[in-house]
Write an enzyme that holds these catalytic residues in place. Structure first.
Site, PDB file in Angstrom:
ATOM      1  N   LYS A  14       0.838  -1.210   0.000  1.00 33.31           N
ATOM      2  CA  LYS A  14       0.000   0.000   0.000  1.00 33.31           C
ATOM      3  C   LYS A  14       0.871   1.259   0.000  1.00 33.31           C
ATOM      4  O   LYS A  14       0.669   2.167  -0.791  1.00 33.31           O
ATOM      5  CB  LYS A  14      -0.935   0.011   1.232  1.00 33.31           C
ATOM      6  CG  LYS A  14      -1.848  -1.223   1.312  1.00 33.31           C
ATOM      7  CD  LYS A  14      -2.742  -1.192   2.526  1.00 33.31           C
ATOM      8  CE  LYS A  14      -2.033  -1.290   3.865  1.00 33.31           C
ATOM      9  NZ  LYS A  14      -1.355  -2.588   4.104  1.00 33.31           N
ATOM     10  N   ARG A  89      -9.577   0.220   8.856  1.00 36.12           N
ATOM     11  CA  ARG A  89      -9.211  -1.177   9.112  1.00 36.12           C
ATOM     12  C   ARG A  89     -10.305  -1.926   9.846  1.00 36.12           C
ATOM     13  O   ARG A  89     -10.134  -3.115  10.140  1.00 36.12           O
ATOM     14  CB  ARG A  89      -7.941  -1.219   9.958  1.00 36.12           C
ATOM     15  CG  ARG A  89      -6.641  -1.391   9.152  1.00 36.12           C
ATOM     16  CD  ARG A  89      -5.501  -1.142  10.102  1.00 36.12           C
ATOM     17  NE  ARG A  89      -4.333  -1.938   9.868  1.00 36.12           N
ATOM     18  CZ  ARG A  89      -3.206  -1.460   9.323  1.00 36.12           C
ATOM     19  NH1 ARG A  89      -3.148  -0.225   8.893  1.00 36.12           N
ATOM     20  NH2 ARG A  89      -2.156  -2.233   9.218  1.00 36.12           N
ATOM     21  N   ARG A 123      11.580  -5.567   4.835  1.00 38.89           N
ATOM     22  CA  ARG A 123      11.239  -4.143   4.594  1.00 38.89           C
ATOM     23  C   ARG A 123      12.180  -3.203   5.337  1.00 38.89           C
ATOM     24  O   ARG A 123      12.526  -3.426   6.491  1.00 38.89           O
ATOM     25  CB  ARG A 123       9.805  -3.883   5.058  1.00 38.89           C
ATOM     26  CG  ARG A 123       9.452  -2.400   5.101  1.00 38.89           C
ATOM     27  CD  ARG A 123       7.972  -2.134   5.120  1.00 38.89           C
ATOM     28  NE  ARG A 123       7.252  -2.729   6.215  1.00 38.89           N
ATOM     29  CZ  ARG A 123       5.928  -2.768   6.311  1.00 38.89           C
ATOM     30  NH1 ARG A 123       5.172  -2.254   5.362  1.00 38.89           N
ATOM     31  NH2 ARG A 123       5.340  -3.324   7.344  1.00 38.89           N
ATOM     32  N   ARG A 155      11.442  -1.044  11.018  1.00 36.15           N
ATOM     33  CA  ARG A 155      10.386  -0.920  12.028  1.00 36.15           C
ATOM     34  C   ARG A 155      10.501  -2.006  13.089  1.00 36.15           C
ATOM     35  O   ARG A 155      10.780  -3.157  12.777  1.00 36.15           O
ATOM     36  CB  ARG A 155       9.014  -1.032  11.353  1.00 36.15           C
ATOM     37  CG  ARG A 155       8.560   0.267  10.747  1.00 36.15           C
ATOM     38  CD  ARG A 155       7.360   0.109   9.859  1.00 36.15           C
ATOM     39  NE  ARG A 155       6.270  -0.660  10.450  1.00 36.15           N
ATOM     40  CZ  ARG A 155       5.118  -0.888   9.843  1.00 36.15           C
ATOM     41  NH1 ARG A 155       4.902  -0.398   8.632  1.00 36.15           N
ATOM     42  NH2 ARG A 155       4.184  -1.598  10.429  1.00 36.15           N
ATOM     43  N   ARG A 166      -0.530  -9.662  13.246  1.00 30.71           N
ATOM     44  CA  ARG A 166      -1.036  -8.626  12.335  1.00 30.71           C
ATOM     45  C   ARG A 166      -1.894  -9.236  11.238  1.00 30.71           C
ATOM     46  O   ARG A 166      -2.918  -8.675  10.847  1.00 30.71           O
ATOM     47  CB  ARG A 166       0.146  -7.824  11.751  1.00 30.71           C
ATOM     48  CG  ARG A 166       0.723  -6.881  12.797  1.00 30.71           C
ATOM     49  CD  ARG A 166       2.143  -6.477  12.517  1.00 30.71           C
ATOM     50  NE  ARG A 166       2.293  -5.675  11.323  1.00 30.71           N
ATOM     51  CZ  ARG A 166       3.473  -5.400  10.776  1.00 30.71           C
ATOM     52  NH1 ARG A 166       4.591  -5.863  11.312  1.00 30.71           N
ATOM     53  NH2 ARG A 166       3.529  -4.667   9.697  1.00 30.71           N
TER      54      ARG A 166
HETATM   55  P1  ADP Z   1       2.179  -1.965   3.184  1.00 35.21           P
HETATM   56  O1  ADP Z   1       2.196  -0.453   3.140  1.00 35.21           O
HETATM   57  O2  ADP Z   1       0.967  -2.538   2.517  1.00 35.21           O
HETATM   58  O3  ADP Z   1       2.394  -2.515   4.563  1.00 35.21           O
HETATM   59  P2  ADP Z   1       4.776  -1.752   1.820  1.00 35.21           P
HETATM   60  O4  ADP Z   1       4.491  -0.850   0.664  1.00 35.21           O
HETATM   61  O5  ADP Z   1       5.507  -1.192   2.972  1.00 35.21           O
HETATM   62  O6  ADP Z   1       3.410  -2.468   2.301  1.00 35.21           O
HETATM   63  O7  ADP Z   1       5.569  -3.025   1.231  1.00 35.21           O
HETATM   64  C1  ADP Z   1       6.035  -4.051   2.095  1.00 35.21           C
HETATM   65  C2  ADP Z   1       7.417  -4.526   1.607  1.00 35.21           C
HETATM   66  O8  ADP Z   1       7.260  -5.238   0.375  1.00 35.21           O
HETATM   67  C3  ADP Z   1       8.404  -3.392   1.336  1.00 35.21           C
HETATM   68  O9  ADP Z   1       9.683  -3.819   1.711  1.00 35.21           O
HETATM   69  C4  ADP Z   1       8.304  -3.185  -0.190  1.00 35.21           C
HETATM   70  O10 ADP Z   1       9.526  -2.700  -0.748  1.00 35.21           O
HETATM   71  C5  ADP Z   1       7.992  -4.590  -0.681  1.00 35.21           C
HETATM   72  N1  ADP Z   1       7.090  -4.613  -1.855  1.00 35.21           N
HETATM   73  C6  ADP Z   1       6.067  -3.776  -2.132  1.00 35.21           C
HETATM   74  N2  ADP Z   1       5.444  -4.124  -3.283  1.00 35.21           N
HETATM   75  C7  ADP Z   1       6.099  -5.241  -3.741  1.00 35.21           C
HETATM   76  C8  ADP Z   1       5.939  -6.094  -4.897  1.00 35.21           C
HETATM   77  N3  ADP Z   1       4.975  -5.880  -5.799  1.00 35.21           N
HETATM   78  N4  ADP Z   1       6.784  -7.124  -5.019  1.00 35.21           N
HETATM   79  C9  ADP Z   1       7.753  -7.373  -4.092  1.00 35.21           C
HETATM   80  N5  ADP Z   1       7.958  -6.600  -3.000  1.00 35.21           N
HETATM   81  C10 ADP Z   1       7.142  -5.551  -2.817  1.00 35.21           C
HETATM   82  P1  ADP Z   2       1.234  -2.509   7.943  1.00 38.97           P
HETATM   83  O1  ADP Z   2       0.624  -1.969   6.688  1.00 38.97           O
HETATM   84  O2  ADP Z   2       2.551  -3.151   7.732  1.00 38.97           O
HETATM   85  O3  ADP Z   2       0.277  -3.339   8.747  1.00 38.97           O
HETATM   86  P2  ADP Z   2       0.897   0.045   9.315  1.00 38.97           P
HETATM   87  O4  ADP Z   2       2.025   0.988   9.329  1.00 38.97           O
HETATM   88  O5  ADP Z   2      -0.291   0.360   8.479  1.00 38.97           O
HETATM   89  O6  ADP Z   2       1.548  -1.337   8.936  1.00 38.97           O
HETATM   90  O7  ADP Z   2       0.371  -0.190  10.799  1.00 38.97           O
HETATM   91  C1  ADP Z   2       1.250  -0.505  11.865  1.00 38.97           C
HETATM   92  C2  ADP Z   2       0.427  -0.717  13.136  1.00 38.97           C
HETATM   93  O8  ADP Z   2      -0.241   0.508  13.483  1.00 38.97           O
HETATM   94  C3  ADP Z   2      -0.682  -1.761  13.025  1.00 38.97           C
HETATM   95  O9  ADP Z   2      -0.209  -3.067  13.300  1.00 38.97           O
HETATM   96  C4  ADP Z   2      -1.657  -1.266  14.092  1.00 38.97           C
HETATM   97  O10 ADP Z   2      -1.194  -1.599  15.413  1.00 38.97           O
HETATM   98  C5  ADP Z   2      -1.555   0.251  13.958  1.00 38.97           C
HETATM   99  N1  ADP Z   2      -2.520   0.812  12.988  1.00 38.97           N
HETATM  100  C6  ADP Z   2      -2.239   1.462  11.826  1.00 38.97           C
HETATM  101  N2  ADP Z   2      -3.363   1.869  11.216  1.00 38.97           N
HETATM  102  C7  ADP Z   2      -4.400   1.461  11.999  1.00 38.97           C
HETATM  103  C8  ADP Z   2      -5.813   1.561  11.899  1.00 38.97           C
HETATM  104  N3  ADP Z   2      -6.414   2.169  10.839  1.00 38.97           N
HETATM  105  N4  ADP Z   2      -6.555   1.007  12.885  1.00 38.97           N
HETATM  106  C9  ADP Z   2      -5.983   0.415  13.950  1.00 38.97           C
HETATM  107  N5  ADP Z   2      -4.661   0.266  14.104  1.00 38.97           N
HETATM  108  C10 ADP Z   2      -3.865   0.791  13.135  1.00 38.97           C
END
Ligand code: ADP
Ligand code: ADP
Length: 209
Positions: A14, A89, A123, A155, A166
């Site tokens: 995302k 979420r 990541r 992170r 998660r």
């Molecule tokens: P989210 O915001 O949904 O948690 P991220 O954008 O942070 O996900 O992506 C999670 C990890 O996967 C990052 O290390 C990113 O560089 C990698 N990533 C994102 N999109 C792809 C893809 N299409 N193929 C492989 N790795 C990806």
């Molecule tokens: P990822 O996409 O890898 O799950 P985020 O950065 O979106 O990571 O979220 C990290 C953490 O922050 C989640 O595991 C949760 O604890 C909290 N969080 C983020 N967004 C929300 C939300 N919309 N509602 C509840 N908790 C959230």
């Protein structure tokens, strides 16, 4: 004002896609995860309330999140809408969002669970600008981040133990939103298990950009 929601499990891509679409959409990325991490770092009341939930891989209570969003959406850069990343979420968060601003598209980035651990555990990001990278799939360029100020950041919750909580939270509390948005006719699934640029292309098509 019309906003976009980027929806999907943790590690789906995302944030990566939001980064690439800021210019095309003209909308700022609003990541509740980033906002919460900033609050934890700054030691604010919100940060203190959120910290334990985040470390355990659990969702932060809806009231905390909804207050954050209400405040963020008042900022001048949000006047034409935003790209929500990681929000809503839960169904109560989506219901609250309906009262706050309109959503035109929910883009669901679909990635199977078995891919998520490798995505999350590899990541890292640039501490200076927030750009997201991956040890194997999207490494930082040899000369450092494209922003010119490279500082590697990982992170605390990106580890194997937290990923399973998660993912469980995603399946139990977040995935029901897919049907909720599908019934509203604004749900657009894209296959997120492909090259990053191909996914961006699909999303821009879904947005007709
Ligand atoms: P989210 O915001 O949904 O948690 P991220 O954008 O942070 O996900 O992506 C999670 C990890 O996967 C990052 O290390 C990113 O560089 C990698 N990533 C994102 N999109 C792809 C893809 N299409 N193929 C492989 N790795 C990806
Ligand atoms: P990822 O996409 O890898 O799950 P985020 O950065 O979106 O990571 O979220 C990290 C953490 O922050 C989640 O595991 C949760 O604890 C909290 N969080 C983020 N967004 C929300 C939300 N919309 N509602 C509840 N908790 C959230």
């Amino acid at each position: 004002m019309s906003s976009i929601v980027l929806f999907g499990p943790p590690g789906a891509g995302k944030g990566t896609q939001a980064e690439r679409m800021i210019d095309a959409t003209g909308l700022p990325q609003v990541s509740t995860g980033d906002m919460l991490r900033a609050a934890v770092k700054a030691g604010t009341q919100t940060g203190l309330e959120a910290k334990g939930f985040m470390e355990a891989g659990l969702l932060v209570p809806d009231s905390v999140i909804i207050d954050l969003i209400k405040e963020r959406i008042q900022e001048p850069d949000a006047k034409n809408g935003v790209m929500f990343d990681g929000f809503p979420r839960t169904i109560p968060q989506a219901e609250a969002l309906e009262q706050i601003t309109g959503v035109t598209h929910v883009i669901a980035i679909e990635v199977p669970d078995e891919r998520i651990v490798e995505r999350i555990c590899g990541r890292y990001s640039c501490g200076a600008c927030g750009n997201v990278y991956h040890d194997t799939f999207n490494p930082v360029p040899a000369g450092g981040c494209t922003c010119g100020n490279w500082e590697e950041k990982r992170r605390a919750d990106d580890n194997e133990e937290t990923v399973s909580s998660r993912l469980a939270a995603y399946h139990e509390q977040t995935s029901p939103l897919a049907d909720w948005y599908r019934s509203k006719g604004i749900f657009h699934p894209v296959n997120g298990d492909r090259a990053i640029d191909d996914i961006t292309g699909d999303i821009l098509n879904a947005l007709r950009l």
